[in-house]
Design a protein around this motif. Structure first.
Motif, PDB file in Angstrom:
ATOM      1  N   ALA A  21     -24.265 -36.156 -44.434  1.00  0.00           N
ATOM      2  CA  ALA A  21     -25.318 -36.765 -45.251  1.00  0.00           C
ATOM      3  C   ALA A  21     -25.038 -38.243 -45.496  1.00  0.00           C
ATOM      4  CB  ALA A  21     -25.446 -36.021 -46.582  1.00  0.00           C
ATOM      5  N   ALA A  22     -23.781 -38.584 -45.747  1.00  0.00           N
ATOM      6  CA  ALA A  22     -23.422 -39.990 -45.946  1.00  0.00           C
ATOM      7  C   ALA A  22     -23.632 -40.787 -44.668  1.00  0.00           C
ATOM      8  CB  ALA A  22     -21.977 -40.097 -46.414  1.00  0.00           C
ATOM      9  N   LEU A  23     -23.266 -40.215 -43.525  1.00  0.00           N
ATOM     10  CA  LEU A  23     -23.481 -40.899 -42.249  1.00  0.00           C
ATOM     11  C   LEU A  23     -24.964 -41.089 -41.969  1.00  0.00           C
ATOM     12  CD1 LEU A  23     -22.290 -42.026 -39.604  1.00  0.00           C
ATOM     13  CD2 LEU A  23     -22.452 -39.708 -38.685  1.00  0.00           C
ATOM     14  N   PHE A  24     -25.771 -40.057 -42.256  1.00  0.00           N
ATOM     15  CA  PHE A  24     -27.214 -40.159 -42.064  1.00  0.00           C
ATOM     16  C   PHE A  24     -27.811 -41.243 -42.954  1.00  0.00           C
ATOM     17  CE2 PHE A  24     -31.542 -38.784 -43.255  1.00  0.00           C
ATOM     18  CZ  PHE A  24     -32.140 -38.907 -42.004  1.00  0.00           C
ATOM     19  N   GLY A  25     -27.409 -41.257 -44.227  1.00  0.00           N
ATOM     20  CA  GLY A  25     -27.900 -42.299 -45.136  1.00  0.00           C
ATOM     21  C   GLY A  25     -27.485 -43.686 -44.685  1.00  0.00           C
ATOM     22  N   GLY A  26     -26.268 -43.819 -44.200  1.00  0.00           N
ATOM     23  CA  GLY A  26     -25.811 -45.109 -43.689  1.00  0.00           C
ATOM     24  C   GLY A  26     -26.586 -45.544 -42.466  1.00  0.00           C
ATOM     25  N   LEU A  27     -26.899 -44.611 -41.574  1.00  0.00           N
ATOM     26  CA  LEU A  27     -27.680 -44.953 -40.385  1.00  0.00           C
ATOM     27  C   LEU A  27     -29.106 -45.362 -40.754  1.00  0.00           C
ATOM     28  CD1 LEU A  27     -26.505 -42.213 -37.857  1.00  0.00           C
ATOM     29  CD2 LEU A  27     -26.034 -44.664 -37.761  1.00  0.00           C
ATOM     30  N   VAL A  28     -29.708 -44.659 -41.703  1.00  0.00           N
ATOM     31  CA  VAL A  28     -31.062 -45.025 -42.140  1.00  0.00           C
ATOM     32  C   VAL A  28     -31.049 -46.421 -42.761  1.00  0.00           C
ATOM     33  CG1 VAL A  28     -32.883 -44.469 -43.804  1.00  0.00           C
ATOM     34  CG2 VAL A  28     -31.895 -42.667 -42.404  1.00  0.00           C
ATOM     35  N   TYR A  29     -30.050 -46.697 -43.594  1.00  0.00           N
ATOM     36  CA  TYR A  29     -29.955 -48.030 -44.199  1.00  0.00           C
ATOM     37  C   TYR A  29     -29.707 -49.090 -43.126  1.00  0.00           C
ATOM     38  CZ  TYR A  29     -28.629 -51.864 -47.215  1.00  0.00           C
ATOM     39  OH  TYR A  29     -28.572 -53.082 -47.825  1.00  0.00           O
ATOM     40  N   ALA A  30     -28.890 -48.771 -42.132  1.00  0.00           N
ATOM     41  CA  ALA A  30     -28.633 -49.733 -41.050  1.00  0.00           C
ATOM     42  C   ALA A  30     -29.910 -50.038 -40.276  1.00  0.00           C
ATOM     43  CB  ALA A  30     -27.558 -49.188 -40.117  1.00  0.00           C
ATOM     44  N   VAL A  31     -30.741 -49.036 -40.071  1.00  0.00           N
ATOM     45  CA  VAL A  31     -32.021 -49.271 -39.390  1.00  0.00           C
ATOM     46  C   VAL A  31     -32.912 -50.163 -40.241  1.00  0.00           C
ATOM     47  CG1 VAL A  31     -34.153 -48.142 -38.640  1.00  0.00           C
ATOM     48  CG2 VAL A  31     -31.956 -47.196 -37.966  1.00  0.00           C
ATOM     49  N   LEU A  32     -32.957 -49.908 -41.542  1.00  0.00           N
ATOM     50  CA  LEU A  32     -33.775 -50.738 -42.430  1.00  0.00           C
ATOM     51  C   LEU A  32     -33.282 -52.184 -42.459  1.00  0.00           C
ATOM     52  CD1 LEU A  32     -34.400 -48.312 -45.421  1.00  0.00           C
ATOM     53  CD2 LEU A  32     -36.044 -49.053 -43.698  1.00  0.00           C
ATOM     54  N   VAL A  33     -31.979 -52.372 -42.449  1.00  0.00           N
ATOM     55  CA  VAL A  33     -31.423 -53.726 -42.434  1.00  0.00           C
ATOM     56  C   VAL A  33     -31.725 -54.400 -41.103  1.00  0.00           C
ATOM     57  CG1 VAL A  33     -29.255 -55.036 -42.417  1.00  0.00           C
ATOM     58  CG2 VAL A  33     -29.646 -53.302 -44.155  1.00  0.00           C
ATOM     59  N   ALA A  34     -31.638 -53.642 -40.010  1.00  0.00           N
ATOM     60  CA  ALA A  34     -31.868 -54.212 -38.684  1.00  0.00           C
ATOM     61  C   ALA A  34     -33.304 -54.697 -38.509  1.00  0.00           C
ATOM     62  CB  ALA A  34     -31.527 -53.187 -37.607  1.00  0.00           C
ATOM     63  N   VAL A  35     -34.258 -54.022 -39.138  1.00  0.00           N
ATOM     64  CA  VAL A  35     -35.653 -54.448 -39.006  1.00  0.00           C
ATOM     65  C   VAL A  35     -36.108 -55.293 -40.194  1.00  0.00           C
ATOM     66  CG1 VAL A  35     -36.324 -52.556 -37.494  1.00  0.00           C
ATOM     67  CG2 VAL A  35     -36.537 -52.277 -39.953  1.00  0.00           C
ATOM     68  N   HIS A  36     -35.139 -55.729 -41.004  1.00  0.00           N
ATOM     69  CA  HIS A  36     -35.385 -56.623 -42.133  1.00  0.00           C
ATOM     70  C   HIS A  36     -36.376 -56.052 -43.147  1.00  0.00           C
ATOM     71  CE1 HIS A  36     -33.093 -59.577 -39.957  1.00  0.00           C
ATOM     72  NE2 HIS A  36     -33.914 -59.481 -38.912  1.00  0.00           N
ATOM     73  N   LEU A  37     -36.251 -54.761 -43.422  1.00  0.00           N
ATOM     74  CA  LEU A  37     -37.118 -54.109 -44.401  1.00  0.00           C
ATOM     75  C   LEU A  37     -36.314 -53.428 -45.503  1.00  0.00           C
ATOM     76  CD1 LEU A  37     -39.753 -52.438 -42.052  1.00  0.00           C
ATOM     77  CD2 LEU A  37     -40.051 -54.478 -43.445  1.00  0.00           C
ATOM     78  N   SER A  38     -35.138 -53.927 -45.786  1.00  0.00           N
ATOM     79  CA  SER A  38     -34.287 -53.257 -46.767  1.00  0.00           C
ATOM     80  C   SER A  38     -34.457 -53.798 -48.179  1.00  0.00           C
ATOM     81  CB  SER A  38     -32.819 -53.383 -46.357  1.00  0.00           C
ATOM     82  OG  SER A  38     -32.435 -54.740 -46.346  1.00  0.00           O
ATOM     83  N   GLY A  39     -35.225 -54.854 -48.356  1.00  0.00           N
ATOM     84  CA  GLY A  39     -35.403 -55.437 -49.682  1.00  0.00           C
ATOM     85  C   GLY A  39     -36.262 -54.569 -50.571  1.00  0.00           C
ATOM     86  N   PRO A  40     -36.027 -54.611 -51.873  1.00  0.00           N
ATOM     87  CA  PRO A  40     -36.821 -53.792 -52.798  1.00  0.00           C
ATOM     88  C   PRO A  40     -38.251 -54.326 -52.925  1.00  0.00           C
ATOM     89  CG  PRO A  40     -35.347 -55.221 -54.007  1.00  0.00           C
ATOM     90  CD  PRO A  40     -35.007 -55.401 -52.553  1.00  0.00           C
ATOM     91  N   ALA A  41     -39.136 -53.453 -53.308  1.00  0.00           N
ATOM     92  CA  ALA A  41     -40.535 -53.822 -53.477  1.00  0.00           C
ATOM     93  C   ALA A  41     -40.734 -54.534 -54.805  1.00  0.00           C
ATOM     94  CB  ALA A  41     -41.410 -52.571 -53.428  1.00  0.00           C
ATOM     95  N   THR A  42     -41.645 -55.508 -54.819  1.00  0.00           N
ATOM     96  CA  THR A  42     -41.969 -56.180 -56.075  1.00  0.00           C
ATOM     97  C   THR A  42     -42.839 -55.277 -56.941  1.00  0.00           C
ATOM     98  OG1 THR A  42     -43.823 -57.280 -54.995  1.00  0.00           O
ATOM     99  CG2 THR A  42     -41.740 -58.474 -55.119  1.00  0.00           C
ATOM    100  N   GLU A  43     -43.749 -54.542 -56.312  1.00  0.00           N
ATOM    101  CA  GLU A  43     -44.569 -53.556 -57.017  1.00  0.00           C
ATOM    102  C   GLU A  43     -44.391 -52.214 -56.323  1.00  0.00           C
ATOM    103  OE1 GLU A  43     -48.645 -54.368 -57.763  1.00  0.00           O
ATOM    104  OE2 GLU A  43     -48.287 -56.490 -58.082  1.00  0.00           O
ATOM    105  N   THR A  44     -43.994 -51.211 -57.077  1.00  0.00           N
ATOM    106  CA  THR A  44     -43.754 -49.890 -56.500  1.00  0.00           C
ATOM    107  C   THR A  44     -45.056 -49.109 -56.445  1.00  0.00           C
ATOM    108  OG1 THR A  44     -41.532 -49.899 -57.395  1.00  0.00           O
ATOM    109  CG2 THR A  44     -42.420 -47.772 -56.750  1.00  0.00           C
ATOM    110  N   VAL A  45     -45.316 -48.477 -55.310  1.00  0.00           N
ATOM    111  CA  VAL A  45     -46.492 -47.641 -55.124  1.00  0.00           C
ATOM    112  C   VAL A  45     -46.049 -46.193 -55.275  1.00  0.00           C
ATOM    113  CG1 VAL A  45     -48.281 -46.937 -53.509  1.00  0.00           C
ATOM    114  CG2 VAL A  45     -47.527 -49.318 -53.567  1.00  0.00           C
TER     115      VAL A  45
END
Length: 148
Positions: A21-45
Motif C-alpha cells: 500500500a505504501a509503494l502504491f501510494g508512493g507511485l501514485v504521488y510520483a505520477v502526480l508529481v511527474a505530470v505537475h498536478l500534485s499541488g493542492p486545490a484552491t477550492e475543493t469540489v
C-alpha cells in the motif's frame, strides 16, 4: 512465550500488505508529481463529477485486471479449465491497457490538482494499476506459453 507459525504468517502478510500500500501510494504521488498536478486545490469540489467517475471506473478496471492477472499467474491450469491461464493473461493485458490509457487521458486533460474534481488521483491510480496489470499479464503469458 513462543509465537506460533500461523501468527507469524499473518504478521508477515500484514506487513507485506502495508508495504504494498505504501509503494502504491508512493507511485501514485510520483505520477502526480511527474505530470505537475500534485499541488493542492484552491477550492475543493465535493461530490462526484464526470471526470471523477471516469477516473474511478478506470481505477476499478485496473484493479480488476490486476486480480485477474494474479489469478492467471498463480494458477495457469486451475479449476476454471486448462486455458484459464492464457485467457486470463490476455484479459489482463487488454483490460490493463484500457485502464492505463484512460488513467493517462484523465491526467492529460486535467487542469488542476487533487480536490479540483478532475479525478487526478483516480487517474494516477488507474495508470499505476494498469501498468502493474500489464507487467503481471506479460508474466502470465510467458508462463502459459512455457506450460502449454
Amino acid at each position: 512465550m513462543q509465537i506460533t507459525k500461523p501468527v507469524k504468517q499473518i504478521f508477515t502478510f500484514i506487513l507485506a500488505l502495508l508495504a504494498a500500500a505504501a509503494l502504491f501510494g508512493g507511485l501514485v504521488y510520483a505520477v502526480l508529481v511527474a505530470v505537475h498536478l500534485s499541488g493542492p486545490a484552491t477550492e475543493t469540489v465535493y461530490g462526484p463529477t464526470t471526470q471523477r467517475l471516469w477516473a474511478g471506473t478506470a481505477g476499478v478496471l485496473g484493479l480488476a485486471s490486476v486480480v485477474i492477472g494474479w489469478l492467471a499467474l498463480g494458477r495457469p491450469a486451475s479449476r476454471f479449465g486448462p486455458a484459464f491461464g492464457r485467457r486470463g493473461a490476455i484479459v489482463t493485458l487488454v483490460v490493463g491497457l484500457i485502464a492505463a490509457v484512460n488513467g493517462g487521458l484523465v491526467l492529460a486533460i486535467a487542469n488542476g490538482g487533487p480536490g479540483t474534481g478532475n479525478g487526478v488521483v483516480g487517474g494516477a491510480a488507474a495508470l499505476v494499476l494498469g501498468l502493474i496489470a500489464l507487467v503481471i499479464g506479460g508474466l502470465a503469458v510467458g508462463r502459459s506459453r512455457r506450460a502449454g
